[in-house]
Design a protein around this motif. Sequence first.
Motif, PDB file in Angstrom:
ATOM      1  N   LEU A 176      42.170  42.218  60.759  1.00  0.00           N
ATOM      2  CA  LEU A 176      40.991  42.203  59.906  1.00  0.00           C
ATOM      3  C   LEU A 176      40.909  40.936  59.060  1.00  0.00           C
ATOM      4  O   LEU A 176      39.897  40.676  58.419  1.00  0.00           O
ATOM      5  CB  LEU A 176      40.991  43.429  58.981  1.00  0.00           C
ATOM      6  N   ASP A 177      41.970  40.160  59.039  1.00  0.00           N
ATOM      7  CA  ASP A 177      42.018  38.958  58.209  1.00  0.00           C
ATOM      8  C   ASP A 177      41.209  37.837  58.863  1.00  0.00           C
ATOM      9  O   ASP A 177      41.480  37.439  60.003  1.00  0.00           O
ATOM     10  CB  ASP A 177      43.469  38.520  58.008  1.00  0.00           C
ATOM     11  N   THR A 178      40.213  37.307  58.151  1.00  0.00           N
ATOM     12  CA  THR A 178      39.290  36.341  58.733  1.00  0.00           C
ATOM     13  C   THR A 178      39.975  35.047  59.155  1.00  0.00           C
ATOM     14  O   THR A 178      39.757  34.549  60.265  1.00  0.00           O
ATOM     15  CB  THR A 178      38.168  36.023  57.737  1.00  0.00           C
ATOM     16  N   VAL A 232      44.828  42.086  50.063  1.00  0.00           N
ATOM     17  CA  VAL A 232      43.519  42.663  50.359  1.00  0.00           C
ATOM     18  C   VAL A 232      42.468  41.851  49.617  1.00  0.00           C
ATOM     19  O   VAL A 232      42.459  41.810  48.385  1.00  0.00           O
ATOM     20  CB  VAL A 232      43.444  44.141  49.925  1.00  0.00           C
ATOM     21  N   ASP A 278      36.624  40.552  52.073  1.00  0.00           N
ATOM     22  CA  ASP A 278      36.286  40.652  53.498  1.00  0.00           C
ATOM     23  C   ASP A 278      37.134  41.704  54.196  1.00  0.00           C
ATOM     24  O   ASP A 278      36.625  42.488  55.011  1.00  0.00           O
ATOM     25  CB  ASP A 278      36.485  39.295  54.176  1.00  0.00           C
ATOM     26  N   LEU A 279      38.401  41.720  53.890  1.00  0.00           N
ATOM     27  CA  LEU A 279      39.316  42.675  54.513  1.00  0.00           C
ATOM     28  C   LEU A 279      38.913  44.102  54.166  1.00  0.00           C
ATOM     29  O   LEU A 279      38.885  44.992  55.027  1.00  0.00           O
ATOM     30  CB  LEU A 279      40.749  42.406  54.059  1.00  0.00           C
ATOM     31  N   ARG A 337      35.605  45.207  56.010  1.00  0.00           N
ATOM     32  CA  ARG A 337      35.817  45.521  57.432  1.00  0.00           C
ATOM     33  C   ARG A 337      36.606  46.821  57.597  1.00  0.00           C
ATOM     34  O   ARG A 337      36.368  47.591  58.529  1.00  0.00           O
ATOM     35  CB  ARG A 337      36.540  44.359  58.117  1.00  0.00           C
ATOM     36  N   ALA A 338      37.535  47.055  56.693  1.00  0.00           N
ATOM     37  CA  ALA A 338      38.329  48.280  56.782  1.00  0.00           C
ATOM     38  C   ALA A 338      37.471  49.510  56.560  1.00  0.00           C
ATOM     39  O   ALA A 338      37.670  50.551  57.210  1.00  0.00           O
ATOM     40  CB  ALA A 338      39.470  48.237  55.760  1.00  0.00           C
ATOM     41  N   THR A 360      46.046  45.725  60.093  1.00  0.00           N
ATOM     42  CA  THR A 360      45.428  45.000  58.984  1.00  0.00           C
ATOM     43  C   THR A 360      45.346  43.500  59.257  1.00  0.00           C
ATOM     44  O   THR A 360      44.401  42.840  58.842  1.00  0.00           O
ATOM     45  CB  THR A 360      46.219  45.237  57.691  1.00  0.00           C
ATOM     46  N   GLU A 361      46.296  42.951  59.991  1.00  0.00           N
ATOM     47  CA  GLU A 361      46.276  41.511  60.267  1.00  0.00           C
ATOM     48  C   GLU A 361      45.040  41.129  61.067  1.00  0.00           C
ATOM     49  O   GLU A 361      44.467  40.065  60.877  1.00  0.00           O
ATOM     50  CB  GLU A 361      47.541  41.106  61.026  1.00  0.00           C
TER      51      GLU A 361
END
Length: 487
Positions: A136-138, A281, A284-285, A288-289, A133-134
């Motif tokens: 995916l963080d912009t 969450v 954006d996250l 992408r997920a 998940t990290e």
Amino acid sequence: MRTLGRLALFAATSLLAWPALAASPPLKPCRIDGIPNELLCGSAQRPLDPARPDGVKIDVHYLVVPAMARNKQPDAVLMLAGGPGQSAIGIAARVLPRLSRLNNRRDIVFIDQRGTGKSAPLECHEDKKPADTEQLDTAAQMKRLDTCRAALETLPYGRDGGLRFFTTTIAMQDMDAVREQLGVPQWNLIGGSYGTRAALEYLRQFPTKVRRTVIDGVAPPDMVLPASFSPDTQAALEKLFDANAKTHPQLRADWQALLASLPRAVTVAHPLTGKPEHFTVDRDLLLRAVRAPLYQPSLAAALPAALHAAATEGRFESLFGLTSAFGGGKGVQLATGMHFSVICAEDYPRLPQATDRPGADYGRLDAELYARVCKTWPQGEVPAAFYTLPPAPSPVLVLSGGADPVTPPRHGEHVAKALASGHPERVQHVVVPESGHGVMAIGCMRDVMFRFIDAKTDAAALPQDAGCATRIPRPTAFQPVQQEATP
């Protein structure tokens, strides 16, 4: 993954199968993860900057899987990897079973494109870590990319603007140098995803050196990737909603409710370690997920249940588990530096003129990310001819998945129409309605590709009957097992 039982046959005869290599640097026996038998490896030394042949040099590495038969065909098969940023040698173990019939009488060659694998790699520190998940963080991603770019610019082939020389055009010149080194008169090209753009560029620069071409999940040279991601992903998501309207009539409402609830703090057990992770969450996250499992219909089948659990119960384990399932696997990871060197040179300059309309939910998510990165990333020169699609000089089989969230049939149709100009008999576009990103992975498609490439004449190569794939239905939505209440 199944192994190729007959690979052992060339252990003692492989060197005899290469009469054209006498004047070339010798191929050396080598072993590749996931393949139990000994293969052959080599490299070609290439100038980093083609305009400075006496300047910095890089080694372009390749793998040869020799044909099983002694009486082999001279036209080898060249596999062009996706990404941009994927190592061709890294995916060899996955791809070889799909090419086993072709390998009977043809050598299969995997070349690590410059910037990937062992060929002057442009890898960031995080590239070989499993997706989480990290990643995916912009904001966190931007910091990592700044650090990565600075590190890459200290490499011998990254200094003084060296990252500018990893474009598709220059890389395809490397591919032709390997062809000459191996003494191959013509390639049979097979490209997937970004590998289709590479194949089209090789075909443009070296039309007489290509016998047949298969392009699967087409990314045209004139496609502005950061702009097209949004409408194409949106269309795949809408198709998911429509396909599950009867079994999950509340799915669209779940999705909108989930978007409206963000940002929110969540705790999720890591899908690999089981340890709890605490993070926020945001929109954006989430976007992408959700995109990741859309690539594969078998994973997308679990999205309705995962989205329902997140929207109604605040449980995100299933959703991020699907994202990790897509991102895992050896050979899947991209060389991030090579990825941005290509996109920032070929796509970013055309972003302001892109005509793709952003998706309702995805908006300018990707365009904004790439714009931020490419502002500081060294950009190579791209010839104007790169963006053209000349008529096909030889037969081309175009493959598209109807549920593909990144290279759907509209791109394949555009390329097929351009290639067929003047000679429609040379091009066939096969659309598999319920396939995701990559049609070659469908079991029966290996026979379609074999018949296409093995055909004795161009007239016999096309059209091919791909009904075995086009009739495959969409996987039904996953239904979680409900535990019965104890009386």
